[in-house]
Design a protein around this motif. Structure first.
Motif, short mmCIF file in Angstrom:
data_model
loop_
_atom_site.label_atom_id
_atom_site.label_comp_id
_atom_site.label_asym_id
_atom_site.label_seq_id
_atom_site.Cartn_x
_atom_site.Cartn_y
_atom_site.Cartn_z
N PRO B 19 -3.32 -21.92 5.53
CA PRO B 19 -4.18 -20.75 5.70
C PRO B 19 -3.69 -19.55 4.88
CG PRO B 19 -3.55 -21.68 7.82
CD PRO B 19 -2.75 -22.38 6.79
N PHE B 20 -2.37 -19.49 4.66
CA PHE B 20 -1.79 -18.36 3.94
C PHE B 20 -2.44 -18.17 2.56
CE2 PHE B 20 1.31 -17.42 0.56
CZ PHE B 20 1.61 -16.11 0.87
N ALA B 21 -2.55 -19.27 1.82
CA ALA B 21 -3.07 -19.17 0.45
C ALA B 21 -4.52 -18.72 0.44
CB ALA B 21 -2.93 -20.53 -0.24
N TRP B 22 -5.31 -19.26 1.37
CA TRP B 22 -6.73 -18.88 1.42
C TRP B 22 -6.89 -17.44 1.88
CZ3 TRP B 22 -10.11 -21.84 -0.93
CH2 TRP B 22 -9.81 -23.19 -1.11
N THR B 23 -6.08 -17.03 2.84
CA THR B 23 -6.15 -15.65 3.32
C THR B 23 -5.79 -14.68 2.21
OG1 THR B 23 -5.45 -16.46 5.48
CG2 THR B 23 -5.35 -14.09 5.14
N LEU B 24 -4.70 -15.02 1.50
CA LEU B 24 -4.26 -14.15 0.41
C LEU B 24 -5.34 -14.06 -0.67
CD1 LEU B 24 -1.63 -12.59 -0.31
CD2 LEU B 24 -1.03 -14.51 -1.77
N ALA B 25 -5.93 -15.19 -1.01
CA ALA B 25 -6.98 -15.19 -2.04
C ALA B 25 -8.17 -14.35 -1.57
CB ALA B 25 -7.41 -16.63 -2.33
N ALA B 26 -8.54 -14.48 -0.30
CA ALA B 26 -9.68 -13.73 0.24
C ALA B 26 -9.40 -12.22 0.19
CB ALA B 26 -9.96 -14.17 1.68
N VAL B 27 -8.19 -11.84 0.56
CA VAL B 27 -7.82 -10.42 0.53
C VAL B 27 -7.85 -9.89 -0.89
CG1 VAL B 27 -5.91 -8.80 0.93
CG2 VAL B 27 -6.47 -10.51 2.67
N VAL B 28 -7.31 -10.66 -1.82
CA VAL B 28 -7.28 -10.23 -3.23
C VAL B 28 -8.70 -10.06 -3.77
CG1 VAL B 28 -6.71 -11.01 -5.57
CG2 VAL B 28 -5.01 -11.17 -3.75
N VAL B 29 -9.54 -11.06 -3.52
CA VAL B 29 -10.91 -10.99 -4.02
C VAL B 29 -11.65 -9.80 -3.40
CG1 VAL B 29 -13.15 -12.17 -4.01
CG2 VAL B 29 -11.08 -13.42 -4.61
N ALA B 30 -11.48 -9.60 -2.10
CA ALA B 30 -12.17 -8.49 -1.43
C ALA B 30 -11.70 -7.14 -1.99
CB ALA B 30 -11.90 -8.55 0.08
N LEU B 31 -10.39 -7.02 -2.16
CA LEU B 31 -9.83 -5.76 -2.66
C LEU B 31 -10.29 -5.48 -4.09
CD1 LEU B 31 -7.81 -3.66 -1.52
CD2 LEU B 31 -6.01 -4.85 -2.78
N MET B 32 -10.23 -6.49 -4.93
CA MET B 32 -10.61 -6.30 -6.32
C MET B 32 -12.11 -6.11 -6.46
SD MET B 32 -7.67 -6.12 -7.46
CE MET B 32 -8.17 -5.64 -9.09
N ALA B 33 -12.89 -6.81 -5.63
CA ALA B 33 -14.35 -6.64 -5.67
C ALA B 33 -14.72 -5.21 -5.28
CB ALA B 33 -15.03 -7.64 -4.73
N TRP B 34 -14.04 -4.68 -4.30
CA TRP B 34 -14.29 -3.30 -3.88
C TRP B 34 -13.98 -2.33 -5.03
CZ3 TRP B 34 -10.48 0.55 -2.08
CH2 TRP B 34 -11.08 1.68 -1.52
N GLN B 35 -12.83 -2.54 -5.67
CA GLN B 35 -12.47 -1.69 -6.81
C GLN B 35 -13.48 -1.84 -7.95
OE1 GLN B 35 -8.63 -1.40 -8.53
NE2 GLN B 35 -7.55 -1.68 -6.61
N PHE B 36 -13.91 -3.07 -8.16
CA PHE B 36 -14.88 -3.36 -9.23
C PHE B 36 -16.19 -2.62 -8.98
CE2 PHE B 36 -18.27 -6.41 -10.64
CZ PHE B 36 -18.16 -6.15 -12.00
N LEU B 37 -16.65 -2.68 -7.75
CA LEU B 37 -17.93 -2.01 -7.42
C LEU B 37 -17.79 -0.49 -7.52
CD1 LEU B 37 -19.10 -4.27 -4.44
CD2 LEU B 37 -20.00 -4.20 -6.77
#
Lengths: 307, 253
Positions: B19-37
């Motif tokens: 779960p660690f890897a998926w959670t980390l990936a989800a957090v990264v994508v969410a954070l970067m998507a927010w910055q991107f928008l």
């Protein structure tokens, strides 16, 4: 003994400034199960790690099939299976996934993996948990998967450190059968504190104490050449030393001694010598000291010496 | 399959079920998507004023590259979390003997572990790089600049991952490995800060700093000296990790 698969020649190992194993000479052949005994801190685990190719000796050589294991570490890949004290399991994987990795890591061809795993799962009675995550299994199951990873590639030498740890009595009984079965085709070295396990599944024992090999012999405890002698009058060690057939003597009880004869002497020579000195002979028989007594005597001897 | 590929693929598999890897990936994508928008909205607000400027910066300069630059900073925090488990995690779980007793050489073990961790890190880089690429459907991107920045980011990630593997081989505890990786990469990031404050930009100390070699990629410049720096850093770190693993065989673990 036939040509040894593994030979330790004057092996020593220093850890944290302390000599943990000192001048160890030991060999094991195919078809033999060797039990390594010793109290905690005797150097068993260090010895097994050196046998498995995990820890290089400070001095001496470990030879596998005549080749230096630490000059050619790749020898260990197919030829040694190792179960450490804590089974090295990847808890997030299923038993089958983990064993597949272990088999491939040990150089088994892709086409041979499935059959090897089926055989191993059956041998270790792991069929019902093959698709379950290892982390969700009880300690007994995990221990058996640890054994399975050590034998999945059918190595010539199997090194098991406390394999019975965490097993219930029924599982421990099955483990004995498993080890005996493995001993028919492979060389097996196992360490354990459970002496009945050693007597039940080992051909030979080696007792380590304070890093030194103190005893090797058959697992049933028989000590060839040694006699148990009961005498009618008290004798001292000097009295025994004065007898020509005697090489060494140690007291068991006030009037009972364990006596080792010189190579050219017979029990009849000893009886004649004792009678000749007017010592009443009350007992004379082969010394089949049980393993437990030998083990405790070695441990207690050093305790007494230290006191 | 070689032992290197086998170990790398196994590391991937272990990450895939954790779960660690998926959670980390989800957090990264969410954070970067927010910055991107946020960056995209800023660009949309600014676009009318840019229309009249000569050589005005485009969406690549104002949205894509800042996003990737920001991700390079985030990588300095992420990589230690991923690499700490490679060796220190194995030592803590007492599973390292599985590899040490396997007869597979230390170099191949280190390389397999490295490639496994790097695969995951590069997957994160790819996920983030895909965000600005999505703008290509509605506008014109400077694909050359974007490719250079992504290449720089990948090389930067490769070097950080190697440093993380080295620290993980050195430390007995994963947390210590992560802290050491973070400290080492932070040091390499600011090692020339003093020199720069005094206006020195071409001294030996500047060459050691990570940003000196990453920044040109974000400007669209692909120089072999910068690529070599990252490859050299990764190579040295992995060689030291191999030595460390060899030392573990001669010491108590």
């Amino acid at each position: 003994m036939s040509t040894p698969i593994l030979a330790l020649d004057a092996v020593s190992r220093r850890l944290a400034g302390r000599m943990v194993v000192h001048g160890l000479d030991l060999a094991i052949a195919r078809g033999e199960v060797l039990g390594l005994l010793g109290v905690n801190g005797a150097g068993k685990t260090t010895t097994l790690r050196m046998m498995a190719g995990v820890l290089a000796p400070s001095a001496g050589t470990v030879r596998l099939g005549g080749e230096d294991l630490y000059e050619q570490p790749e020898l260990a890949r197919r030829r040694i299976g190792y179960l450490p004290e804590t089974p090295p399991l990847h808890a997030e994987l299923t038993a089958q996934e983990f064993l597949t990795f272990c088999a491939r890591l040990r150089g088994l061809a892709r086409g041979a993996v499935a059959a090897a795993i089926d055989r191993t799962l059956e041998r270790c009675a792991l069929g019902e948990v093959r698709h379950r995550p290892i982390g969700a299994l009880s300690k007994g199951w995990r221990q058996r998967i640890g054994i399975a990873q050590a034998i999945v590639h059918a190595p010539e030498l199997i090194v098991l450190d406390e394999p019975a740890s965490g097993l219930d009595p029924v599982q421990a009984l099955k483990l004995r059968e498993l080890v005996r079965g493995l001993g028919r085709d492979h060389a097996v070295v196992l360490s354990t504190h459970v002496l009945p396990d050693v007597a039940a599944c080992c051909d030979r024992v080696a007792i380590l104490h304070q890093g030194v090999l103190r005893h090797t012999g058959p697992a049933d405890g028989a000590a060839p050449g040694a006699l148990r002698v009961g005498v009618g009058t008290p004798l001292t060690a000097a009295d025994w030393a004065a007898l020509a057939p005697v090489a060494a003597a140690e007291p068991i009880a006030p009037m009972r001694w364990r006596v080792r004869l010189r190579a050219d002497a017979t029990p009849a020579d000893l009886a004649a010598a004792l009678v000749g000195r007017g010592v009443g002979l009350t007992e004379l028989r082969a010394d089949d000291t049980p393993l437990e007594a030998t083990f405790l005597a070695i441990a207690a001897g050093d305790t007494a010496a230290a006191a | 399959m070689s032992a290197v590929g086998l170990i790398a693929r196994h590391e991937w598999r272990r990450l895939a079920v954790a779960p660690f890897a998926w959670t980390l990936a989800a957090v990264v994508v969410a954070l970067m998507a927010w910055q991107f928008l946020l960056a995209l909205q800023g660009f949309i607000d600014l676009a009318p004023k840019l229309g009249g400027l000569k050589d005005a910066p485009g969406v690549t300069d104002l949205v894509a590259l800042p996003l990737l630059r920001s991700f390079s900073n985030l990588l300095m925090l992420l990589v230690p979390l991923i690499t700490m488990r490679t060796f220190a995690g194995e030592r803590r779980a007492a599973t390292l003997p599985l590899l040490l007793a396997s007869g597979v050489g230390d170099a191949r073990i280190v390389l397999g572990k490295y490639l496994g961790a790097l695969g995951y890190v590069l997957a994160l880089v790819a996920l983030v790089a895909l965000m600005p690429l999505a703008l290509g459907a509605g506008t014109t991107l400077d694909l050359g600049k974007l490719a250079a920045a992504t290449l720089g980011l990948a090389l930067f990630a490769a070097a950080l991952t190697a440093l993380g593997v080295l620290c993980s081989a050195w430390a007995a505890q994963p947390a210590l490995a992560a802290a050491a990786t973070l400290a080492l990469t932070a040091l390499l990031a600011v090692v020339d800060a003093g020199a720069r404050l005094q206006g020195v930009a071409n001294a030996g100390i500047n060459y050691l700093a990570l940003p000196t070699h990453l920044e040109p990629f974000f400007r669209g410049i692909v120089a072999s000296v910068d690529a070599m720096y990252f490859m050299l850093l990764a190579g040295v770190a992995l060689a030291l990790a191999v030595r460390r693993l060899g030392a573990l065989r001669t010491r108590a673990d």
